[in-house]
Design a protein around this motif. Structure first.
Motif, PDB file in Angstrom:
ATOM      1  N   VAL A 209      -8.685 -44.958 -22.087  1.00 63.36           N
ATOM      2  CA  VAL A 209      -9.554 -45.590 -23.081  1.00 63.36           C
ATOM      3  C   VAL A 209      -8.692 -45.874 -24.300  1.00 63.36           C
ATOM      4  O   VAL A 209      -8.095 -44.951 -24.872  1.00 63.36           O
ATOM      5  CB  VAL A 209     -10.749 -44.693 -23.457  1.00 63.36           C
ATOM      6  N   ASN A 210      -8.582 -47.151 -24.655  1.00 63.00           N
ATOM      7  CA  ASN A 210      -7.742 -47.578 -25.780  1.00 63.00           C
ATOM      8  C   ASN A 210      -6.318 -47.046 -25.646  1.00 63.00           C
ATOM      9  O   ASN A 210      -5.684 -46.633 -26.619  1.00 63.00           O
ATOM     10  CB  ASN A 210      -8.352 -47.132 -27.110  1.00 63.00           C
ATOM     11  N   ARG A 214      -7.439 -40.454 -20.137  1.00 62.88           N
ATOM     12  CA  ARG A 214      -8.599 -39.564 -20.123  1.00 62.88           C
ATOM     13  C   ARG A 214      -8.734 -38.857 -18.772  1.00 62.88           C
ATOM     14  O   ARG A 214      -9.039 -37.669 -18.719  1.00 62.88           O
ATOM     15  CB  ARG A 214      -9.872 -40.363 -20.414  1.00 62.88           C
ATOM     16  N   THR A 288     -15.831 -37.505 -30.051  1.00 63.56           N
ATOM     17  CA  THR A 288     -15.331 -38.871 -30.204  1.00 63.56           C
ATOM     18  C   THR A 288     -14.875 -39.494 -28.885  1.00 63.56           C
ATOM     19  O   THR A 288     -14.430 -40.651 -28.875  1.00 63.56           O
ATOM     20  CB  THR A 288     -14.145 -38.893 -31.186  1.00 63.56           C
ATOM     21  N   ARG A 289     -15.011 -38.760 -27.781  1.00 65.41           N
ATOM     22  CA  ARG A 289     -14.551 -39.287 -26.489  1.00 65.41           C
ATOM     23  C   ARG A 289     -15.587 -40.175 -25.817  1.00 65.41           C
ATOM     24  O   ARG A 289     -15.244 -40.903 -24.876  1.00 65.41           O
ATOM     25  CB  ARG A 289     -14.157 -38.131 -25.569  1.00 65.41           C
ATOM     26  N   LEU A 291     -17.833 -43.389 -25.093  1.00 67.32           N
ATOM     27  CA  LEU A 291     -17.476 -44.794 -25.232  1.00 67.32           C
ATOM     28  C   LEU A 291     -18.242 -45.447 -26.375  1.00 67.32           C
ATOM     29  O   LEU A 291     -19.467 -45.304 -26.481  1.00 67.32           O
ATOM     30  CB  LEU A 291     -17.754 -45.531 -23.924  1.00 67.32           C
ATOM     31  N   GLN A 292     -17.505 -46.179 -27.202  1.00 66.34           N
ATOM     32  CA  GLN A 292     -18.062 -46.864 -28.359  1.00 66.34           C
ATOM     33  C   GLN A 292     -17.846 -48.370 -28.214  1.00 66.34           C
ATOM     34  O   GLN A 292     -16.925 -48.817 -27.518  1.00 66.34           O
ATOM     35  CB  GLN A 292     -17.381 -46.381 -29.647  1.00 66.34           C
ATOM     36  N   ASP A 295     -14.361 -50.317 -27.425  1.00 66.72           N
ATOM     37  CA  ASP A 295     -13.419 -49.549 -26.616  1.00 66.72           C
ATOM     38  C   ASP A 295     -12.974 -50.354 -25.387  1.00 66.72           C
ATOM     39  O   ASP A 295     -13.773 -51.082 -24.783  1.00 66.72           O
ATOM     40  CB  ASP A 295     -14.044 -48.235 -26.148  1.00 66.72           C
ATOM     41  N   GLU A 296     -11.716 -50.175 -25.025  1.00 62.98           N
ATOM     42  CA  GLU A 296     -11.142 -50.848 -23.860  1.00 62.98           C
ATOM     43  C   GLU A 296     -10.784 -49.807 -22.806  1.00 62.98           C
ATOM     44  O   GLU A 296     -10.052 -48.857 -23.093  1.00 62.98           O
ATOM     45  CB  GLU A 296      -9.877 -51.614 -24.269  1.00 62.98           C
ATOM     46  N   ARG A 316     -14.396 -53.827 -21.494  1.00 66.94           N
ATOM     47  CA  ARG A 316     -14.622 -53.592 -22.924  1.00 66.94           C
ATOM     48  C   ARG A 316     -16.074 -53.216 -23.113  1.00 66.94           C
ATOM     49  O   ARG A 316     -16.978 -53.789 -22.486  1.00 66.94           O
ATOM     50  CB  ARG A 316     -14.292 -54.845 -23.729  1.00 66.94           C
TER      51      ARG A 316
END
Length: 320
Positions: A209-210, A214, A288-289, A291-292, A295-296, A316
């Motif tokens: 992720v980004n 992960r 914060t893990r 997905l927002q 996020d890619e 995305r």
């Protein structure tokens, strides 16, 4: 050598199938409307193709999900030892295979946007090895690693996107995992040789992720392997060519259990359901893990020697 097949379209044209040779595609002439049709009637044509038949540049094609929405979308949960440990469960104490389904309408392509519903805040990822059925099963059968290739046709990449704030408090796997677009599949169907089917444990699952890794694990960490699971499913209900089995995810998901065993025990035994989930959501709001929007994600499954390569997914996250 494994056969790689894609489903694609050109512009606004109808979906087609083709064999992949490097960065070129050899279109199949047959009209195979579903994944089951391709497996039952099109693989012989695909196997007869050669690199010289590949005339379409892959970069100019629109990739489509290689599992069509008419097929069953079957799933295993809690199937990797490392994932169980991060979930607060001792893998040695797991005595049954956790099975559930996702809505086939959740299936989407291996490229593009994944929409986070407006009411979802705890959006998670689960990279999984997908096994695509190769024959009809209408009664109990005994499948093991030596004859798996007689019942399974292909492998693919699956991301079991999950709304944890729906799934966990409601204990509803189906609801939390079946939103439209929550089932990226592909980019390819990879059809291994009988010898290559025995290499499933060597498949390396990675998700970033980004750019941050992960998930990073191997299929050999599964508790219930595909042959065992298909044997169990055959005793429950019918299966058809093209049906998809997602076989569970390794460690690294955003959602994890509290590290304190005392706290976990207290939440399970001393706190009301309403209070327990209120505390859980308060704690997860700091995580914060999840997905927002923006996020890619990049997900891949391949052996380290590259001989079995199921390709990469690129997505995305966007807000509804």
């Amino acid at each position: 050598m494994a056969l790689t097949v894609i489903r694609f379209s050109r512009g606004d044209g109808a979906p087609q199938w083709g064999g992949l040779f490097g960065d070129k595609v050899a279109p199949l002439s047959g009209d195979y409307s579903t994944t089951g049709d391709l497996i039952e009637h099109g693989l012989e044509e695909a196997r007869a193709q050669q690199a010289a038949d590949a005339s379409l540049p892959l970069a100019e094609l629109k990739l489509l999900a290689p599992v069509t929405a008419n097929q069953q979308f079957l799933c295993q949960g809690l199937n990797y030892r490392c994932h169980l440990r991060e979930s607060g469960i001792n893998p040695d104490h797991v005595s049954f295979n956790t099975l559930f389904t996702k809505a086939p309408s959740s299936i989407t392509t291996a490229r593009g946007d994944i929409v986070r519903p407006s009411h979802v805040r705890l959006l998670d990822y689960e990279l999984e090895l997908g096994v695509v059925l190769g024959r009809r099963i209408e009664g109990p059968v005994r499948i093991d690693d030596s004859n798996l290739h007689e019942y399974a046709a292909a492998l693919t990449v699956v991301n079991d996107i999950s709304a944890r704030d729906i799934q966990l408090p409601q204990t509803q796997f189906y609801k939390g995992k079946s939103y439209r677009g929550f089932g990226p599949v592909g980019p390819y169907l990879v059809v291994p040789t009988p010898e290559e089917w025995r290499k499933l444990g060597e498949l390396h699952l990675r998700l970033t992720v980004n750019g941050e890794t992960r998930q990073d694990g191997y299929a050999r960490d599964m508790i219930y392997r595909p042959a065992q699971t298909l044997t169990e499913l055959s005793g429950l209900h019918d299966l058809a060519p093209g049906d998809l089995l997602a076989t569970g995810t390794p460690a690294g998901c955003a959602a994890v259990a509290p590290k304190s065993k005392i706290l976990l025990w207290a939440l399970k035994t001393l706190v009301s359901e309403r209070r327990k989930w209120a505390l859980y959501f308060k704690a997860q709001a700091k995580n914060t893990r999840y997905l927002q929007p923006g996020d890619e994600m990049v997900a891949s499954i391949r052996t380290d020697d590259g001989l079995l390569d199921l390709g990469e997914q690129h997505h995305r996250i966007v807000q509804a």
